[in-house]
Scaffold this motif. Sequence first.
Motif, short mmCIF file in Angstrom:
data_model
loop_
_atom_site.label_atom_id
_atom_site.label_comp_id
_atom_site.label_asym_id
_atom_site.label_seq_id
_atom_site.Cartn_x
_atom_site.Cartn_y
_atom_site.Cartn_z
N HIS A 123 0.94 -1.20 -0.20
CA HIS A 123 0.00 0.04 -0.10
C HIS A 123 0.95 1.22 -0.16
CE1 HIS A 123 -3.97 -1.53 0.46
NE2 HIS A 123 -3.38 -2.77 0.50
N ALA A 152 -1.19 3.11 6.59
CA ALA A 152 -0.18 2.24 7.60
C ALA A 152 1.05 2.16 6.71
CB ALA A 152 -0.95 0.90 7.76
N ILE A 154 4.38 1.27 5.09
CA ILE A 154 5.61 -0.11 5.19
C ILE A 154 6.88 0.46 5.02
CG2 ILE A 154 4.88 -0.50 2.82
CD1 ILE A 154 5.10 -3.68 3.93
N THR A 180 1.01 -3.80 4.21
CA THR A 180 1.13 -2.69 5.19
C THR A 180 1.96 -2.81 6.17
OG1 THR A 180 -0.55 -2.97 6.66
CG2 THR A 180 -1.27 -2.57 4.39
N PRO A 182 2.28 -1.86 10.52
CA PRO A 182 1.35 -2.49 11.61
C PRO A 182 0.72 -1.43 12.16
CG PRO A 182 3.61 -1.82 12.43
CD PRO A 182 3.75 -1.65 11.17
N GLU A 183 0.62 -0.10 11.68
CA GLU A 183 -0.34 1.10 12.43
C GLU A 183 -0.83 1.78 11.34
OE1 GLU A 183 2.16 3.05 15.14
OE2 GLU A 183 3.85 3.18 13.98
N SER A 184 -1.87 2.38 11.59
CA SER A 184 -2.36 3.40 10.80
C SER A 184 -2.12 4.81 11.47
CB SER A 184 -4.21 3.18 10.78
OG SER A 184 -4.77 3.79 9.85
N VAL A 243 -4.91 -2.14 7.64
CA VAL A 243 -3.70 -2.51 8.07
C VAL A 243 -3.86 -4.14 7.95
CG1 VAL A 243 -2.38 -2.72 10.24
CG2 VAL A 243 -3.85 -0.81 9.43
N THR A 244 -2.85 -4.75 7.46
CA THR A 244 -2.73 -6.13 7.13
C THR A 244 -1.58 -6.75 8.29
OG1 THR A 244 -1.13 -6.36 5.47
CG2 THR A 244 -3.33 -5.94 4.89
N SER A 245 -1.77 -8.00 8.24
CA SER A 245 -0.59 -8.76 9.12
C SER A 245 0.16 -9.83 8.14
CB SER A 245 -1.23 -9.59 10.24
OG SER A 245 -2.43 -10.52 9.72
N THR A 257 7.49 -0.30 12.36
CA THR A 257 6.58 0.68 12.63
C THR A 257 7.18 1.73 11.75
OG1 THR A 257 7.80 1.46 14.50
CG2 THR A 257 6.05 -0.04 14.79
#
Length: 273
Positions: A123, A152, A154, A180, A182-184, A243-245, A257
């Motif tokens: 993203h 988020a 990357i 992405t 880990p945080e928006s 936000v994807t894992s 982050t």
Amino acid sequence: MKVLVTGATGTVGRQVAAHLGGTGAEVRALARDPRALEQQGIEVVRGDLADPHTLHAPLAGVDAVFLVWPFATAEGMAEVLDVIAEHARRVVYLSSAAVRDHEQRAERLIERTGLAWTFLRPHVFAANALRWATQIRAEGAVRGPYGAATMAPIHEHDIAAVAVRALTGDGHDGASYELTGPESLAQTEQVRVIGEVIGRPVRWIETSPATARREMLDRGWPDAAVDGVLQAQAALVTEPGPVTSTVEKVTGAAARTFREWVHDHSSAFLQGR
């Protein structure tokens, strides 16, 4: 195995080449000008994606290809893929979460080759924040529209880590990975984080989209690219990006982050102070 890395001087390709060096894979980088990579400690071969005939020698003995397509359209890609398919068995393609027309066509072309494939769809790149570096160094502020646009970002390190797993491991064929951080964070929050890391307050100064559009055009951006960026930012105000894992699922390590990215690139915001 032997892996050919295209785009090895770029944000992600450089990281992929470096990561592969730690896997035991043989790394070969494609470059129109090998001198640009001569300090990287990897094999560099001359070749040009704009001229498929130059790719046979670089692809000799190669098992997998990390493919970055540097052109605005997919024109000429079918011919390049034909050459890749003659030599390699796997391709990992750096696509985009936006999957615009030329990326959709590129993905379809790859699917038809018979190669094992994996698509990486990042993203927002954390590295996009480097466009603010000049303003931050000069005045401790960032001027732009849509400060509330939320995403988020990357770290390029994490994109590369996923790429290396797909290039060298099993279980990734036919996968399309949306990537992405880990945080928006809103753009205003990203600017605040940069200030905290470099130890200097940094402000966001909201400007109009029309002003931003004029400035980007003045810097030589194509009309379509300018409109695409501004439309995407506007959409992220009302509907924040996902936000994807995926990074953690694929690599086993949590995605870095935005604050970690800023630490890794803090000199860009401090030079010339």
